[in-house]
Design an enzyme around this catalytic site. Structure first.
Site, mmCIF file in Angstrom:
data_model
loop_
_atom_site.group_PDB
_atom_site.id
_atom_site.type_symbol
_atom_site.label_atom_id
_atom_site.label_comp_id
_atom_site.label_asym_id
_atom_site.label_seq_id
_atom_site.Cartn_x
_atom_site.Cartn_y
_atom_site.Cartn_z
ATOM 1 C CG ASN A 1 0.678 16.275 1.031
ATOM 2 O OD1 ASN A 1 1.006 15.409 1.770
ATOM 3 N ND2 ASN A 1 1.540 17.202 0.294
ATOM 4 N NE ARG B 1 8.256 11.049 -3.200
ATOM 5 C CZ ARG B 1 7.237 11.980 -2.907
ATOM 6 N NH1 ARG B 1 6.185 11.720 -3.450
ATOM 7 N NH2 ARG B 1 7.333 12.626 -1.840
ATOM 8 C CD GLN C 1 8.116 14.617 -9.263
ATOM 9 O OE1 GLN C 1 7.347 13.514 -9.425
ATOM 10 N NE2 GLN C 1 8.150 15.216 -8.203
ATOM 11 C CG HIS D 1 4.606 15.420 -7.412
ATOM 12 N ND1 HIS D 1 5.854 14.817 -6.809
ATOM 13 C CD2 HIS D 1 3.710 15.118 -6.404
ATOM 14 C CE1 HIS D 1 5.502 14.282 -5.502
ATOM 15 N NE2 HIS D 1 4.309 14.740 -5.400
HETATM 16 P P1 NAD Z 1 2.686 7.014 6.063
HETATM 17 O O1 NAD Z 1 4.042 7.180 6.598
HETATM 18 O O2 NAD Z 1 1.402 7.215 7.036
HETATM 19 O O3 NAD Z 1 2.502 5.669 5.385
HETATM 20 C C1 NAD Z 1 3.158 4.908 4.665
HETATM 21 C C2 NAD Z 1 2.888 3.386 4.938
HETATM 22 O O4 NAD Z 1 3.488 2.671 3.987
HETATM 23 C C3 NAD Z 1 3.057 2.771 6.209
HETATM 24 O O5 NAD Z 1 1.931 2.217 6.470
HETATM 25 C C4 NAD Z 1 4.374 1.768 5.988
HETATM 26 O O6 NAD Z 1 3.998 0.572 6.914
HETATM 27 C C5 NAD Z 1 3.833 1.271 4.450
HETATM 28 N N1 NAD Z 1 5.327 0.776 3.988
HETATM 29 C C6 NAD Z 1 6.470 1.026 4.193
HETATM 30 N N2 NAD Z 1 7.481 0.418 3.732
HETATM 31 C C7 NAD Z 1 6.685 -0.341 2.970
HETATM 32 C C8 NAD Z 1 7.022 -1.552 2.329
HETATM 33 N N3 NAD Z 1 8.145 -2.068 1.738
HETATM 34 N N4 NAD Z 1 5.847 -2.538 2.139
HETATM 35 C C9 NAD Z 1 4.567 -2.361 2.261
HETATM 36 N N5 NAD Z 1 4.189 -1.108 3.081
HETATM 37 C C10 NAD Z 1 5.238 -0.312 3.448
HETATM 38 O O7 NAD Z 1 2.514 8.081 4.780
HETATM 39 P P2 NAD Z 1 1.321 8.749 3.874
HETATM 40 O O8 NAD Z 1 1.179 10.013 4.111
HETATM 41 O O9 NAD Z 1 0.558 7.582 3.600
HETATM 42 O O10 NAD Z 1 2.320 8.900 2.624
HETATM 43 C C11 NAD Z 1 2.870 7.693 1.858
HETATM 44 C C12 NAD Z 1 3.866 8.309 0.696
HETATM 45 O O11 NAD Z 1 3.020 8.692 -0.295
HETATM 46 C C13 NAD Z 1 4.746 9.360 1.041
HETATM 47 O O12 NAD Z 1 5.884 8.858 1.554
HETATM 48 C C14 NAD Z 1 4.925 9.802 -0.320
HETATM 49 O O13 NAD Z 1 6.193 9.071 -0.933
HETATM 50 C C15 NAD Z 1 3.692 9.626 -0.988
HETATM 51 N N6 NAD Z 1 3.177 11.023 -1.172
HETATM 52 C C16 NAD Z 1 2.857 11.801 -2.341
HETATM 53 C C17 NAD Z 1 2.214 12.855 -2.376
HETATM 54 C C18 NAD Z 1 1.883 13.576 -3.745
HETATM 55 O O14 NAD Z 1 1.796 14.556 -3.596
HETATM 56 N N7 NAD Z 1 1.737 12.644 -4.782
HETATM 57 C C19 NAD Z 1 1.719 13.655 -1.124
HETATM 58 C C20 NAD Z 1 2.252 12.885 0.052
HETATM 59 C C21 NAD Z 1 2.483 11.720 -0.102
#
Ligand code: NAD
Length: 400
Positions: free
Chosen positions: A146, A284, A313, A332
């Site tokens: 997603n 988050r 949540q 959400h």
């Molecule tokens: P991903 O793993 O592809 O990307 C995460 C990125 O965060 C990576 O590039 C990583 O290097 C970076 N990162 C981690 N810790 C960090 C820090 N301390 N400082 C800077 N960068 C940092 O994941 P994604 O698919 O892009 O998803 C990211 C997040 O989005 C998920 O973990 C989730 O919490 C959230 N999400 C929300 C929904 C929603 O419905 N709202 C859906 C999917 C994901």
């Protein structure tokens, strides 16, 4: 085996008799070439509700035909909830970030048979990852399922906040026509500086989608993007989050929640943001300090805050983000569009098939494996726990 699955409520009026669209567009692969979830079978119709109780992620037939016990519940919070009764002897637990069953240390320690926690979606912070590591519980999620759904939601929220869509829509709903009221907070995004905290799957897709708006793009991440991507999007990389927030009119947050990012947007960091900036947080809720966001909106230091993520949540009915000024919050939802549900239901089935067949689960789906961070977990998370304070979720009372 016993599979415990926690899903959100059905629609108040029951499952839809029909849906707006007849079918979903067919996607071939994700932008980086990764293939979509590919289970051996599927027992649902893509485009229908799957993430709620009656949708059962389309898993009942598959699990029961293979001799497994399948428990689906929405009772996940407070003393004596149904999920707590079943976790005791469950082998696998499936939960969604939209309506998370907080798999705390206490729950993990009580779950003596637990082998795997599957996130039907992305973001496994509702699992105490430290406790999963220490108790040898694997944690997996459906990476990419997603991410692009969320990126679409982010673009929608950036435009709607900067252009002040909510206010204008309200004026119409109330029978009004005062154009000056409708536009007194409305700007174009063109020419603005927009930055993402993290440029993983969601962050990078958001940057790509935003390029068409002729804005200046910025990012901060603990992993730098390849230089050809920086060049293609004319991206400015920032060594620190402070450096990014100082220059951006809009900041979108796209990192996972883990100890490094919990409370990252506190009073101090927000005070370093450009006066009048907007925050869009679909990552988050706990990455932003609840009170600091409200204060900044009330003082006008922030012009707007939108997102779909809260902590905990469901957000208690009196959560201050429901009533703070100039917010564009949704529940959400960004990652659980009907389109996304089909992908994560397929992904969960693929993971279960691999688990039962004792074949490897894709590396990209792994967060914790064999007592350590692995796959995407090693790339995007740090060890530790971010579940404290989850108990407040029991204060949410369903509305009629
Ligand atoms: P991903 O793993 O592809 O990307 C995460 C990125 O965060 C990576 O590039 C990583 O290097 C970076 N990162 C981690 N810790 C960090 C820090 N301390 N400082 C800077 N960068 C940092 O994941 P994604 O698919 O892009 O998803 C990211 C997040 O989005 C998920 O973990 C989730 O919490 C959230 N999400 C929300 C929904 C929603 O419905 N709202 C859906 C999917 C994901």
């Amino acid at each position: 085996m016993k599979v415990l699955c926690i899903l959100y409520d059905d629609p108040k009026d029951g499952m839809p008799k029909s849906y707006p669209l007849k079918d979903l567009p067919k996607l071939e692969k994700y932008p980086d070439g990764m293939s979509l979830p590919s289970p051996k079978g599927r027992d649902f119709i893509p485009g229908q509700l799957l993430g709620c109780i009656s949708g059962e992620l389309g898993l009942r037939k598959f699990l029961e035909d293979n001799g497994h016990e399948f428990i689906v519940t929405n009772s996940k919070d407070g003393e004596g909830c149904e999920a707590d009764e079943h976790i005791i002897d469950a082998d696998i637990v499936i939960s969604q970030p939209f309506f998370p069953y907080y798999l705390t240390k206490e729950r993990i320690e009580k779950a003596k048979n637990l082998k795997m926690a599957i996130t039907a979606g992305i973001g496994s912070d509702h699992v105490d990852l430290q406790a999963a590591i220490e108790n040898n519980v694997d944690v997996v999620e459906v990476t990419f399922c997603n991410s692009r759904s969320v990126a679409e939601h982010i673009v929608m929220m950036i435009l709607s906040m900067v252009r002040d869509y909510h206010n204008q829509h309200n004026i119409v709903n109330q029978g009004g026509w005062n154009i000056a009221d409708a536009v007194k907070r409305s700007y174009d995004v063109e020419g603005m500086n927009i930055g993402t905290v993290a440029a993983g799957r969601i962050g990078l897709d958001t940057l790509r989608k935003l390029k068409a708006f002729d804005v200046h793009l910025h990012y901060f991440d603990r992993h730098r993007l390849p230089s050809d991507v920086e060049k293609e999007l004319n991206l400015k990389f920032h060594e620190t989050v402070e450096s990014l927030v100082r220059v951006c009119d809009v900041v979108t947050i796209n990192c996972p929640l883990h100890p490094e990012t919990e409370n990252l947007f506190d009073k101090e960091l927000i005070s370093k943001m450009k006066k009048g900036a907007y925050i869009i947080n679909t990552a988050r809720g706990k990455i932003c300090n609840r009170e600091a966001i409200v204060e900044a909106l009330e003082s006008g230091h922030l012009s707007g805050y939108a997102g779909d993520v809260w902590f905990p949540q469901p957000a208690p009915n009196d959560h201050v983000w429901r009533t703070m000024p100039n917010h564009g919050m949704t529940p959400h939802t960004s990652g659980t569009s009907l389109s996304a549900q089909a992908r994560y239901a397929d992904g969960v089935r693929e993971i279960l098939e691999c688990f039962f067949d004792k074949t490897p689960i894709r590396d990209q789906y792994l967060i914790v494996k064999d007592g350590k961070l692995a796959g995407m977990g090693a790339h995007s998370y740090t060890k530790g726990s971010s579940t404290s304070g989850f108990e407040e979720a029991k204060n949410y009372k369903k509305l009629n």
